[in-house]
Design an enzyme around this catalytic site. Structure first.
Site, short mmCIF file in Angstrom:
data_model
loop_
_atom_site.label_atom_id
_atom_site.label_comp_id
_atom_site.label_asym_id
_atom_site.label_seq_id
_atom_site.Cartn_x
_atom_site.Cartn_y
_atom_site.Cartn_z
N ARG A 1 0.89 -1.21 -0.09
CA ARG A 1 -0.05 -0.12 0.03
C ARG A 1 0.76 1.41 -0.09
NH1 ARG A 1 -4.43 -1.32 2.67
NH2 ARG A 1 -2.88 -2.91 3.47
N THR A 2 1.76 1.33 0.94
CA THR A 2 2.35 2.76 1.14
C THR A 2 3.48 2.89 -0.14
OG1 THR A 2 2.28 2.36 3.48
CG2 THR A 2 3.91 3.89 2.86
N LYS B 1 24.34 -8.54 5.84
CA LYS B 1 25.41 -8.90 5.30
C LYS B 1 26.34 -8.24 4.51
CE LYS B 1 22.58 -13.01 4.51
NZ LYS B 1 21.80 -13.46 3.55
N ARG C 1 11.37 3.24 3.94
CA ARG C 1 10.87 2.51 5.21
C ARG C 1 11.85 1.35 5.58
NH1 ARG C 1 5.36 -0.64 5.29
NH2 ARG C 1 4.75 1.57 5.76
N HIS D 1 5.25 6.99 11.43
CA HIS D 1 4.92 6.78 9.94
C HIS D 1 3.85 8.16 9.84
CE1 HIS D 1 3.26 5.24 6.36
NE2 HIS D 1 3.00 4.16 6.65
#
Lengths: 432, 312
Positions: B64-65, B92, B114, B142
């Site tokens: 969605r975002t 890593k 994000r 958010h």
């Protein structure tokens, strides 16, 4: 380490020797690595040939400071620090000796690693006292070989960096260490409670969205270890005290005759969790920075004798471990070069007397580790720390002697520092 | 395009709603309201941000975002690029700071990030010149979700000040809850929270929320009831014994909602665990504004990109 170095006449300094109750202006003569005499005046004719005179007017002459909790990273992580670079940082910070924790790679859990450390330290500008591991590999499963460790030169045992989670193993460690006169140094932390926490749990951790480490994570384990120490009638030393509850527990235990000693680090009496600001990883350590109430309790504990020692918990890390996401950043800061200036702030603020400062940095660490030092008596080893309480300086990146520079104190102005360090009658650091 | 320029947006980045003033939030909402119309046209595109570059750097899965930011940028004619990086591979290999520096070397105007670790957008701003928009960092904030929730409430209630907003569920791990508590209290609403005590963090009152011991107390006479997603992976940490128990005692049902105002709206940031935190009948019912939240998400993100890329 007896030396061909010239005898030293250290004159006009304020000699602070809490063991003998001395705090007065006088001179000390050093020869053959030992304190050869103390007096108001030394006649030139009575000085040994070739003696060098150093004027310590306005400075404090103290028995050598011992940092009983440092990480030197060698063997295994020499890109962060080596025994040589760490010892140079120690000398620059006014320390004549350090005790290095065993969480190297490999862990110092056997005579071979202890011997390697001592070999690397042979020409270092500070004494290096290896601390062995409590358990093999510091895995918390089986006892390490304390007899062999002791014989190789270890002065204490600790699984620092990790707690001993199994109470039975801690009990056995306390009992068995008694056979060899090794003190257990406890990193007290309930891993179930601290979990994946990265800072003190409270309002601020919620606001920053960071997982918290609640205060009981420390207190519960401190009580367990005090309880076991009382039960087994063995001494225990609590490392890096960070909470007010731990201070209270130790005070209570001492009043009840338990053989418990404790140390705290300068950041725990100087900084609070607020130092994290906008996710500053230089304020990430374990145990975490706490609150103003804890800072106040720790200062009170240092002043009233509840806390016995100040140790830096010098923990060098490179930008690889610190310039990363806060959750992933390594714990700890370097501290050898700022420990004395930060503690001097407590003297300036009237929290500690000068004599108490010397007990915390010299007399008590020597006693707890069972090593020579902490005294200026005639015949004692000439390990000396000279402090200029008026030396004002800004701690800059260029000044850092350690191989790493992970400290939140860069740019800070300090009042007072160690300006002369002497080990075995030899000058290891001087900025007189 | 003309905007009421009474207040200029003074921020280069959007890292948290904590950083925004009431006026800043008001500006975003009013710009979003005027840009919302673009998405209803047959040709859903304006040239405003032509030649600008937006990189979506997502270290956590998101549909969605990420899509909302991408559509928002494209409707404003910016060029968008999506990078889906797993946190584990960052562990890593390349460090986040190196990744950021490399992206910065390609001269983007905005990086939308994000990440599972709180504070990561802040870390990015320490190392690169581009603007940074936080699309969700750990349990921190958010902010664009908070803004779209404010916009949705504003549309339905005509105001935010004076309203009572109940937020129910996993407050401790929810960046949406944090941004909403900050945003709604800043705009003059009262925020109440309720849920299992294991999911109510210490110090939440300091953010401005009133902690209620029961669902009823939280929802009582509320204008807005917001359910939060219960993260099923949290079950391993012994925070809630079972989803069944959670649904029964902390799920929002028609019985819970009866205590709210008759015209109360129901919100959820998605994705929904139907039948766990929210009764499906409510999610699809007339009080639900959940899909409007999604629609407004595009408008709010268009507004943010516009304001941040010098649209004043």
């Amino acid at each position: 380490m007896a030396s061909p170095h010239p005898p030293l006449l250290l004159k006009n300094g304020r000699v602070i020797d809490p063991v003998s109750g001395t705090d007065k202006r006088c001179a000390i003569l050093v020869a053959d690595g030992r304190i050869a005499g103390t007096g108001k005046q030394f006649r030139a004719s009575s000085l040994p040939a070739g003696a060098r005179t150093i004027d310590l007017k306005g400075k404090w002459l103290c028995p050598g400071f011992i940092d009983m909790h440092v990480h030197l990273r060698e063997p295994g992580e020499e890109y962060k620090e080596t025994i040589a670079s760490g010892a140079r940082a120690a000398a620059a910070g006014g320390f004549t000796a350090v005790a290095c924790m065993p969480n190297t790679r490999p862990v110092n859990d056997c005579a071979t690693v202890t011997a390697l450390i001592l070999e690397q330290a042979r020409h270092a500008p500070a004494r290096v006292y290896p601390v062995g591991a409590i358990s093999q590999g510091s895995r918390g499963e089986a006892l390490a070989e304390y007899g062999e460790l002791k014989k190789a030169g270890a002065v204490a045992v600790s699984d620092d960096g990790r707690p001993v989670t199994n109470g039975q193993l801690m009990r056995r460690a306390l009992e068995y260490a008694g056979n060899f006169g090794l003190r257990i140094i406890s990193h007290a932390e309930d891993l179930g409670l601290s979990g994946v926490g990265v800072m003190n749990e409270g309002d601020l951790s919620t606001r920053l969205g960071l997982r918290g480490i609640p205060r009981p994570a420390e207190d519960i384990m401190v009580y367990r270890d005090i309880s076991l120490a009382c039960y087994t009638r063995r001494p225990i030393h609590i490392a890096h005290v960070s909470t007010k509850e731990t201070v209270a527990l130790i005070r209570w235990a001492k009043a009840n005759g338990c053989q418990v000693t404790a140390e705290t680090a300068p950041h725990y009496f100087t900084l609070t969790e607020e130092a994290i600001g906008k996710y500053n990883t230089l304020a990430k350590m374990n145990p975490p920075l706490r609150t103003l109430e804890d800072v106040a309790a720790i200062k009170a504990g240092l002043a009233d004798g509840t806390i016995d020692a100040i140790a830096s918990d010098h923990a060098p890390h490179s930008p690889l471990e610190k310039e990363v996401e806060f959750d992933l950043a390594a714990n700890g800061i370097i501290g050898l070069e700022t420990a004395v200036p930060l503690a001097l702030e407590l003297v300036r603020a009237g929290v500690l007397t000068e004599a108490r400062l010397v007990e915390l940095f010299s007399v008590n660490p020597a006693r707890i580790l069972g090593v020579e030092g902490g005294t200026l008596a005639e015949g004692a080893r000439a390990d000396l720390t000279v402090i200029d309480p008026a030396r004002k300086f800004v701690y800059t990146r260029d000044m850092v002697v350690s191989r790493s520079a992970n400290t939140p104190f860069l740019g800070q102005t300090f009042h007072g520092k160690a300006v002369l360090t002497i080990v075995d009658g030899m000058i290891t650091h001087s900025e007189l | 395009m003309t905007m009421e320029a009474a207040h200029r947006f003074p921020h280069k980045h959007l890292l948290s709603l904590e950083d925004l003033s009431r006026d800043d939030i008001g500006l975003v909402l009013s710009v979003a309201a005027s840009l919302k119309e673009i998405s209803t046209r047959s040709i859903k595109k304006v040239p405003t941000l032509r030649g600008k570059t937006v990189i979506n750097l997502f270290f956590e899965p998101s549909t969605r975002t990420r899509l909302s930011f991408e559509i928002a940028a494209k409707r404003m004619s910016a060029d968008t690029y999506n990078i889906a990086a797993a946190t584990s591979s960052a562990r890593k290999g390349e460090s986040l700071v190196d990744t950021a520096r490399n992206l910065a070397a390609m001269a983007p105007d905005v990086i939308v990030i994000r990440h599972a670790c709180s504070g990561t957008p802040q870390l990015l701003t320490n190392h690169i010149d581009a603007s940074v928009i936080n699309a969700g960092d750990g349990a921190h904030e958010h902010p664009s979700q908070g803004l779209l929730d404010l916009m949705t409430v504003q549309e339905h209630k005509g105001r935010i000040a004076g309203l009572t907003v109940a937020i129910i569920g996993d407050i401790a791990h929810s960046r949406v809850a944090h941004s909403n508590i900050i945003g709604f209290t800043k705009m003059g609403a009262r925020v109440r929270v309720a849920g299992p005590a294991t999911l109510i963090p210490p110090g939440i009152a300091r953010l401005g929320a009133q902690v209620c011991s029961t669902m009823h107390k939280a929802v009582d006479n509320a204008d807005v009831v917001m359910a939060l997603r219960i993260q099923t992976e949290r079950q391993n940490e012994s925070l809630v014994p079972s989803l069944r128990e959670y649904a029964r005692f902390f799920g929002i049902s028609s019985r819970t909602i009866a205590a709210a105002k008759p015209d109360a709206i129901i919100m959820h940031p998605g994705p929904i665990n139907r039948g766990v935190e929210l009764d499906p009948a409510l999610a699809d019912g007339p009080r639900s504004v959940i899909l409007e939240q999604v629609t407004n998400g595009v408008a709010v993100r268009m507004a943010l990109l516009y304001l941040i890329m010098g649209g004043n």
